[in-house]
Design an enzyme around this catalytic site. Structure first.
Site, PDB file in Angstrom:
ATOM      1  N   ILE A  14       0.872  -1.269  -0.011  1.00 40.98           N
ATOM      2  CA  ILE A  14      -0.003   0.031   0.075  1.00 40.98           C
ATOM      3  C   ILE A  14       0.828   1.236  -0.205  1.00 40.98           C
ATOM      4  CG2 ILE A  14      -1.644   1.384   1.343  1.00 40.98           C
ATOM      5  CD1 ILE A  14      -2.752  -1.256   2.441  1.00 40.98           C
ATOM      6  N   THR A  87       2.094  -7.419  10.867  1.00 40.77           N
ATOM      7  CA  THR A  87       1.102  -8.342  11.776  1.00 40.77           C
ATOM      8  C   THR A  87       2.165  -9.392  12.554  1.00 40.77           C
ATOM      9  OG1 THR A  87       0.880  -9.862   9.918  1.00 40.77           O
ATOM     10  CG2 THR A  87      -0.969  -8.047  10.621  1.00 40.77           C
ATOM     11  N   ASP A  89       0.150 -12.550  14.389  1.00 37.76           N
ATOM     12  CA  ASP A  89      -1.091 -13.087  14.476  1.00 37.76           C
ATOM     13  C   ASP A  89      -1.106 -14.171  15.441  1.00 37.76           C
ATOM     14  OD1 ASP A  89      -2.205 -10.837  12.992  1.00 37.76           O
ATOM     15  OD2 ASP A  89      -3.070 -12.471  11.532  1.00 37.76           O
ATOM     16  N   GLN A 142     -10.631  -8.530  15.355  1.00 41.15           N
ATOM     17  CA  GLN A 142     -10.484  -9.724  14.478  1.00 41.15           C
ATOM     18  C   GLN A 142      -9.709 -10.952  15.351  1.00 41.15           C
ATOM     19  OE1 GLN A 142     -11.224 -12.221  12.306  1.00 41.15           O
ATOM     20  NE2 GLN A 142     -10.658 -11.164  10.399  1.00 41.15           N
ATOM     21  N   TYR A 148      -2.759  -6.454  16.949  1.00 42.69           N
ATOM     22  CA  TYR A 148      -2.944  -5.495  15.749  1.00 42.69           C
ATOM     23  C   TYR A 148      -4.361  -4.753  15.810  1.00 42.69           C
ATOM     24  CZ  TYR A 148      -3.377  -4.478  10.736  1.00 42.69           C
ATOM     25  OH  TYR A 148      -3.277  -4.062   9.430  1.00 42.69           O
TER      26      TYR A 148
HETATM   27  P1  NDP Z   1       3.481  -4.749   3.488  1.00 42.37           P
HETATM   28  O1  NDP Z   1       3.874  -5.998   4.641  1.00 42.37           O
HETATM   29  O2  NDP Z   1       3.182  -5.051   2.077  1.00 42.37           O
HETATM   30  O3  NDP Z   1       4.383  -3.630   3.676  1.00 42.37           O
HETATM   31  C1  NDP Z   1       4.764  -3.032   4.756  1.00 42.37           C
HETATM   32  C2  NDP Z   1       5.750  -1.716   4.745  1.00 42.37           C
HETATM   33  O4  NDP Z   1       5.988  -1.424   6.177  1.00 42.37           O
HETATM   34  C3  NDP Z   1       6.935  -2.406   4.280  1.00 42.37           C
HETATM   35  O5  NDP Z   1       7.613  -1.148   3.519  1.00 42.37           O
HETATM   36  C4  NDP Z   1       7.978  -2.472   5.440  1.00 42.37           C
HETATM   37  O6  NDP Z   1       9.377  -2.037   5.146  1.00 42.37           O
HETATM   38  C5  NDP Z   1       7.414  -1.355   6.366  1.00 42.37           C
HETATM   39  N1  NDP Z   1       7.909  -1.572   7.756  1.00 42.37           N
HETATM   40  C6  NDP Z   1       7.308  -2.641   8.674  1.00 42.37           C
HETATM   41  N2  NDP Z   1       7.865  -2.423   9.873  1.00 42.37           N
HETATM   42  C7  NDP Z   1       8.493  -1.236   9.505  1.00 42.37           C
HETATM   43  C8  NDP Z   1       9.412  -0.312  10.729  1.00 42.37           C
HETATM   44  N3  NDP Z   1       9.624  -1.158  11.836  1.00 42.37           N
HETATM   45  N4  NDP Z   1      10.059   0.560  10.191  1.00 42.37           N
HETATM   46  C9  NDP Z   1       9.713   1.034   8.955  1.00 42.37           C
HETATM   47  N5  NDP Z   1       9.184   0.593   7.923  1.00 42.37           N
HETATM   48  C10 NDP Z   1       8.434  -0.808   8.497  1.00 42.37           C
HETATM   49  O7  NDP Z   1       2.119  -4.268   4.292  1.00 42.37           O
HETATM   50  P2  NDP Z   1       0.756  -3.481   3.458  1.00 42.37           P
HETATM   51  O8  NDP Z   1       1.183  -2.729   2.333  1.00 42.37           O
HETATM   52  O9  NDP Z   1      -0.169  -4.683   3.193  1.00 42.37           O
HETATM   53  O10 NDP Z   1       0.278  -2.543   4.712  1.00 42.37           O
HETATM   54  C11 NDP Z   1       0.425  -1.273   5.012  1.00 42.37           C
HETATM   55  C12 NDP Z   1      -0.406  -0.805   6.087  1.00 42.37           C
HETATM   56  O11 NDP Z   1      -1.778  -0.734   5.641  1.00 42.37           O
HETATM   57  C13 NDP Z   1       0.160  -1.293   7.296  1.00 42.37           C
HETATM   58  O12 NDP Z   1      -0.194  -0.270   8.205  1.00 42.37           O
HETATM   59  C14 NDP Z   1      -1.524  -2.257   7.556  1.00 42.37           C
HETATM   60  O13 NDP Z   1      -1.363  -2.637   8.758  1.00 42.37           O
HETATM   61  C15 NDP Z   1      -2.342  -1.447   6.652  1.00 42.37           C
HETATM   62  N6  NDP Z   1      -3.379  -2.199   6.242  1.00 42.37           N
HETATM   63  C16 NDP Z   1      -3.079  -3.186   5.321  1.00 42.37           C
HETATM   64  C17 NDP Z   1      -4.181  -3.923   4.899  1.00 42.37           C
HETATM   65  C18 NDP Z   1      -4.062  -5.416   3.837  1.00 42.37           C
HETATM   66  O14 NDP Z   1      -4.974  -5.957   3.519  1.00 42.37           O
HETATM   67  N7  NDP Z   1      -3.028  -5.137   3.440  1.00 42.37           N
HETATM   68  C19 NDP Z   1      -5.577  -3.810   5.448  1.00 42.37           C
HETATM   69  C20 NDP Z   1      -5.699  -2.765   6.363  1.00 42.37           C
HETATM   70  C21 NDP Z   1      -4.667  -1.893   6.842  1.00 42.37           C
HETATM   71  P3  NDP Z   1      10.354  -3.433   4.643  1.00 42.37           P
HETATM   72  O15 NDP Z   1       9.893  -3.401   2.999  1.00 42.37           O
HETATM   73  O16 NDP Z   1      11.746  -2.858   4.899  1.00 42.37           O
HETATM   74  O17 NDP Z   1       9.945  -4.488   5.323  1.00 42.37           O
END
Ligand code: NDP
Length: 240
Positions: A14, A87, A89, A142, A148
């Site tokens: 996202i 996550t 979980d 959930q 989460y």
């Molecule tokens: P992804 O797992 O595809 O991507 C997560 C991103 O967050 C990556 O760029 C990752 O970096 C970064 N990240 C994780 N931990 C850290 C940290 N400690 N410091 C800096 N960056 C970090 O997740 P999504 O794109 O699916 O989700 C994005 C957001 O949307 C999240 O907050 C999620 O909870 C929320 N969301 C997602 C949904 C879904 O269905 N996908 C639904 C509802 C909410 P790296 O690439 O280095 O690992």
């Protein structure tokens, strides 16, 4: 002059969609990530968007990261998208302390860390946009996601309180609560469970990243100047 936008977790999923959409809309965009430098470098090569690695759950790392972004982008942050999230979980009766702490620190404390570091400059400029990515599961809960859901619900309280504090400073603070979106995070869900989830979504499908980035573009825009403290659900009609 172009506004400067910073997207946490902005190189994958996202966040990558949000970074690209903001760039296409004319913002100067910086994308943060944590550890997946291969994906981040590929994202940079494909989009030209500068990428910056730091852990958003650590305040000191955020301090250094934000300073680096401001130096490189030539100004302070106008639009902050708190998107990074993970996550871990597990049913609560089996959840270990580290799974609780990791999710709260990464998904909720990060929102404090990052926002605390950009808000003063926004107040001085009398302009700012804070957009926090919550979740449908922060609104309805959930199974397997007490950590989460607590973090994502916490984001909504944070959003409402900071919106009140910032209302007279030209700063809007809003949350987006995505439903299920096709990314690495949801690819990790077992196929049979994905089918069960899809059946609960009135539109009978997962959303795509563009459907979230379009909502971000709206909230970031000057045209959304009277919208603050809201949580915008983008979820295909899931009943809450
Ligand atoms: P992804 O797992 O595809 O991507 C997560 C991103 O967050 C990556 O760029 C990752 O970096 C970064 N990240 C994780 N931990 C850290 C940290 N400690 N410091 C800096 N960056 C970090 O997740 P999504 O794109 O699916 O989700 C994005 C957001 O949307 C999240 O907050 C999620 O909870 C929320 N969301 C997602 C949904 C879904 O269905 N996908 C639904 C509802 C909410 P790296 O690439 O280095 O690992």
């Amino acid at each position: 002059m172009s506004k400067i936008a910073l997207v946490t977790g902005g190189t994958r999923g996202i966040g990558a969609g949000i970074s690209i959409a903001l760039k296409q809309a004319g913002y100067k965009v910086a994308a943060n990530y944590n550890s997946d430098s291969k994906t981040a470098e590929q994202f940079h090569a494909e989009t030209g968007i500068p990428v910056f690695s730091w852990d958003v759950s650590n305040y000191e790392s955020c301090e250094k990261g934000v300073a680096k972004v401001c130096e490189k982008m030539g100004g302070t942050i106008d639009v902050l998208v708190n998107n990074a999230g993970i996550t871990r979980d597990s049913m609560l009766h089996k959840m270990d302390v580290s799974a609780w702490n990791k999710v709260i620190c990464t998904n909720l404390n990060s929102v404090f860390n990052m926002t605390r570091l950009v808000i003063s400059a926004m107040r001085e400029k009398n302009f700012g946009r804070i957009i926090n990515i919550s979740s449908v599961n922060g609104l309805k809960g959930q199974v397997g996601q007490t950590n989460y859901s607590a973090a994502k619900a916490g984001i909504i309280g944070f959003t409402k309180a900071l919106a009140l504090e910032s209302a007279n400073k030209g700063i809007t603070v809003n949350a987006i609560a995505p439903g299920y979106i096709a990314t690495d995070m949801t690819n990790a869900i077992r196929d049979d469970i994905k089918e069960k989830i899809t059946a609960t979504i009135p539109m009978k499908r997962f959303g795509n990243v563009e459907e979230i980035s379009n909502a971000v573009l709206f909230l970031a825009d000057k045209k959304a100047s009277f919208v603050t403290g809201v949580t915008l659900s983008v979820n295909g009609g899931q009943y809450l």
